[in-house]
Design an enzyme around this catalytic site. Sequence first.
Site, short mmCIF file in Angstrom:
data_model
loop_
_atom_site.label_atom_id
_atom_site.label_comp_id
_atom_site.label_asym_id
_atom_site.label_seq_id
_atom_site.Cartn_x
_atom_site.Cartn_y
_atom_site.Cartn_z
N LYS A 1 0.83 -1.21 0.00
CA LYS A 1 0.00 0.00 0.00
C LYS A 1 0.87 1.26 0.00
O LYS A 1 0.66 2.17 -0.79
CB LYS A 1 -0.90 0.00 1.24
CG LYS A 1 -1.57 1.34 1.52
CD LYS A 1 -2.44 1.33 2.74
CE LYS A 1 -1.75 1.61 4.04
NZ LYS A 1 -1.51 3.05 4.34
N ASN A 2 1.84 1.31 0.91
CA ASN A 2 2.59 2.56 1.07
C ASN A 2 3.64 2.76 -0.01
O ASN A 2 4.31 3.80 -0.04
CB ASN A 2 3.20 2.64 2.47
CG ASN A 2 2.13 2.89 3.53
OD1 ASN A 2 1.00 3.24 3.19
ND2 ASN A 2 2.47 2.67 4.79
N CYS B 1 -5.27 12.98 12.89
CA CYS B 1 -5.95 11.70 12.68
C CYS B 1 -5.86 10.88 13.96
O CYS B 1 -5.30 11.33 14.96
CB CYS B 1 -5.40 10.95 11.47
SG CYS B 1 -3.97 9.96 11.77
N ARG C 1 0.12 14.75 13.16
CA ARG C 1 0.65 14.51 11.82
C ARG C 1 0.65 15.77 10.93
O ARG C 1 0.01 15.81 9.88
CB ARG C 1 -0.11 13.36 11.15
CG ARG C 1 -0.05 12.10 11.97
CD ARG C 1 -0.72 10.94 11.31
NE ARG C 1 0.05 10.41 10.20
CZ ARG C 1 -0.36 9.42 9.42
NH1 ARG C 1 -1.53 8.86 9.62
NH2 ARG C 1 0.40 8.98 8.44
N ASP D 1 4.17 0.78 12.35
CA ASP D 1 3.03 0.08 11.74
C ASP D 1 2.93 -1.39 12.18
O ASP D 1 1.97 -2.07 11.80
CB ASP D 1 3.10 0.16 10.20
CG ASP D 1 2.86 1.57 9.69
OD1 ASP D 1 2.36 2.41 10.45
OD2 ASP D 1 3.17 1.83 8.51
N ARG E 1 -8.71 -0.55 4.34
CA ARG E 1 -7.83 0.47 3.74
C ARG E 1 -6.46 -0.11 3.43
O ARG E 1 -5.78 0.39 2.53
CB ARG E 1 -7.64 1.64 4.72
CG ARG E 1 -8.91 2.42 4.97
CD ARG E 1 -8.61 3.61 5.82
NE ARG E 1 -7.50 4.36 5.25
CZ ARG E 1 -6.87 5.35 5.85
NH1 ARG E 1 -7.26 5.72 7.05
NH2 ARG E 1 -5.87 5.97 5.27
N1 EPU Z 1 6.02 14.89 11.02
C1 EPU Z 1 6.08 16.23 11.30
N2 EPU Z 1 6.06 17.11 10.25
C2 EPU Z 1 5.96 16.70 8.97
C3 EPU Z 1 5.91 15.33 8.68
C4 EPU Z 1 5.95 14.43 9.75
O1 EPU Z 1 6.14 16.64 12.46
O2 EPU Z 1 5.94 17.56 8.06
C5 EPU Z 1 6.05 13.92 12.14
C6 EPU Z 1 4.76 13.11 12.23
O3 EPU Z 1 3.76 13.80 12.94
C7 EPU Z 1 5.23 11.85 12.92
C8 EPU Z 1 6.66 11.69 12.37
O4 EPU Z 1 7.03 12.95 11.85
O5 EPU Z 1 5.27 12.06 14.30
C9 EPU Z 1 6.81 10.66 11.28
O6 EPU Z 1 5.79 10.82 10.32
P1 EPU Z 1 5.97 10.49 8.78
O7 EPU Z 1 5.90 11.74 8.01
O8 EPU Z 1 7.16 9.61 8.59
O9 EPU Z 1 4.66 9.63 8.50
P2 EPU Z 1 3.82 9.65 7.18
O10 EPU Z 1 4.71 9.86 6.04
O11 EPU Z 1 2.66 10.56 7.34
C10 EPU Z 1 4.01 7.12 6.61
C11 EPU Z 1 3.08 5.96 6.37
C12 EPU Z 1 2.45 5.57 7.70
C13 EPU Z 1 3.57 5.16 8.66
C14 EPU Z 1 4.56 6.33 8.80
C15 EPU Z 1 5.76 5.98 9.65
C16 EPU Z 1 2.32 6.26 4.10
C17 EPU Z 1 1.22 6.60 3.17
N3 EPU Z 1 2.06 6.36 5.40
O12 EPU Z 1 3.22 8.18 7.14
O13 EPU Z 1 1.62 4.44 7.43
O14 EPU Z 1 3.03 4.86 9.92
O15 EPU Z 1 5.04 6.73 7.51
O16 EPU Z 1 6.45 4.91 9.12
O17 EPU Z 1 3.40 5.88 3.67
C18 EPU Z 1 -0.13 2.92 7.84
O18 EPU Z 1 0.15 2.36 6.77
O19 EPU Z 1 -0.94 2.41 8.68
C19 EPU Z 1 0.48 4.21 8.17
C20 EPU Z 1 0.01 5.02 9.11
#
Ligand code: EPU
Length: 419
Positions: free
Chosen positions: A22-23, A116, A121, A304, A396
């Site tokens: 998915k990701n 969320c 996030r 995850d 999802r």
């Molecule tokens: N963060 C910030 N600012 C930003 C971006 C992130 O403060 O601009 C913080 C977030 O709040 C969090 C941390 O950085 O505390 C890490 O977040 P990250 O950006 O890495 O997460 P994401 O990219 O939103 C993806 C996956 C998630 C997975 C996380 C961590 C996708 C579509 N989503 O989310 O997947 O948990 O990386 O590995 O790739 C899931 O599949 O169930 C899922 C939630």
Amino acid sequence: MDKIVIEGGKPLKGEVQVSGAKNAALPILAAALLAPGESIMRNVPDLQDVRTFTALLRFLGARTSVEGSVVHIDASTVNRPEAPYELVKQMRASVLVLGPLLARFGKAKVSLPGGCAIGARPINLHLKGLEAMGARISLERGYVIAEADRLKGAEINFDISTHTGTENLMMAATLAKGRTVLINAAREPEVEELARILNKMGARISGAGTNIIEIEGTDDLEPFDHAIMADRIEAGTFLVAGCLPGSDIIVKGCLPEHLGSVISKLGQSGVDVEPTARGIRVRGTERPEPVDITTAPYPGFPTDMQAQFMVLMCLSSGQSLITETVFENRFMHVSELQRMGADISVRGRSAIIRGQERLCGAQVMATDLRASASLVLAGLAAENTTEVLRVYHIDRGYERIEEKLGKLGCRVKRVAGSA
Ligand code: EPU
């Protein structure tokens, strides 16, 4: 709303095939926006998030069609660079269109995702990076408006490792003028997979998979044809399912190196996990040893997989500590597991789990994708019947989980239309 009903206590036997990731699929769908013409994605999982993303691409003006696990995206006709709130609120990953739209069309309007179930996030690091590349960013009525005549290469140092932030900026940088360097970039295998596709499209990216990624911008890109790698989190979820006493399963199609930290922790808990030519074989144990975990960006233990691993620790022979460092609110499954008899106390970002001999079936409710997966696992291990409500969360991210578990001998069924 459907529910999943599980008669627990049956060992799992046989083989299970892991679906496409998915990701990886979501950013690759976004990458199709970078080039006019038809891109083809293969091994795409049939998931609600993928359907939401293709709906977003159609809203933008792209043409999409699906034949089984093959998705065609023709991005020649994209004419509305705007991701509306209605779609973004269903799926935060919609924000991945921001970088590609801005890079190709010089403007993008994307709804801010908001918080969320697992944390606030924010996307501040995505926006800061685009600003460093010369984008003008403003916020209007809940939307990010980004504009740039042409993005310029920049050196961007992420304060926090961000998975989709790295992907968004990597995509934006492919069409920028000059060289971009992403420092403290996310190292997840899905980031590497995206870089592979972008390079197939004609991008010049090196270093993906390390924490420094360099992108030499180019004037245009070509469409791609690519089969998506297997989902390491789905695979990890099945590995935990295979830890039930008497179970012996092979999880097929995923790469063990993507699951190093998970396999290592399962091994420490006394479960027999072994990569074989057919896939990863896992044989359950009567009572796992307690093992502590702390989640961290890749190659650390994935957030995850935290909820699923907690279920295993609920059945361990002692006390374990699970610390969640990536998201600030990712223990929503704890109160549901407690309803099934688990002994867990949460102290800030850590959960102390005192293993029990058994869990007992109950009606439980899912709050997010991985929490729902953990409740299904708990149901497999528990005595009597468990009903997992609100399974739209699991749809999802897990392709036909009840069918796959059924083939492994589990007594699992989906009941349509209940609360
Ligand atoms: N963060 C910030 N600012 C930003 C971006 C992130 O403060 O601009 C913080 C977030 O709040 C969090 C941390 O950085 O505390 C890490 O977040 P990250 O950006 O890495 O997460 P994401 O990219 O939103 C993806 C996956 C998630 C997975 C996380 C961590 C996708 C579509 N989503 O989310 O997947 O948990 O990386 O590995 O790739 C899931 O599949 O169930 C899922 C939630």
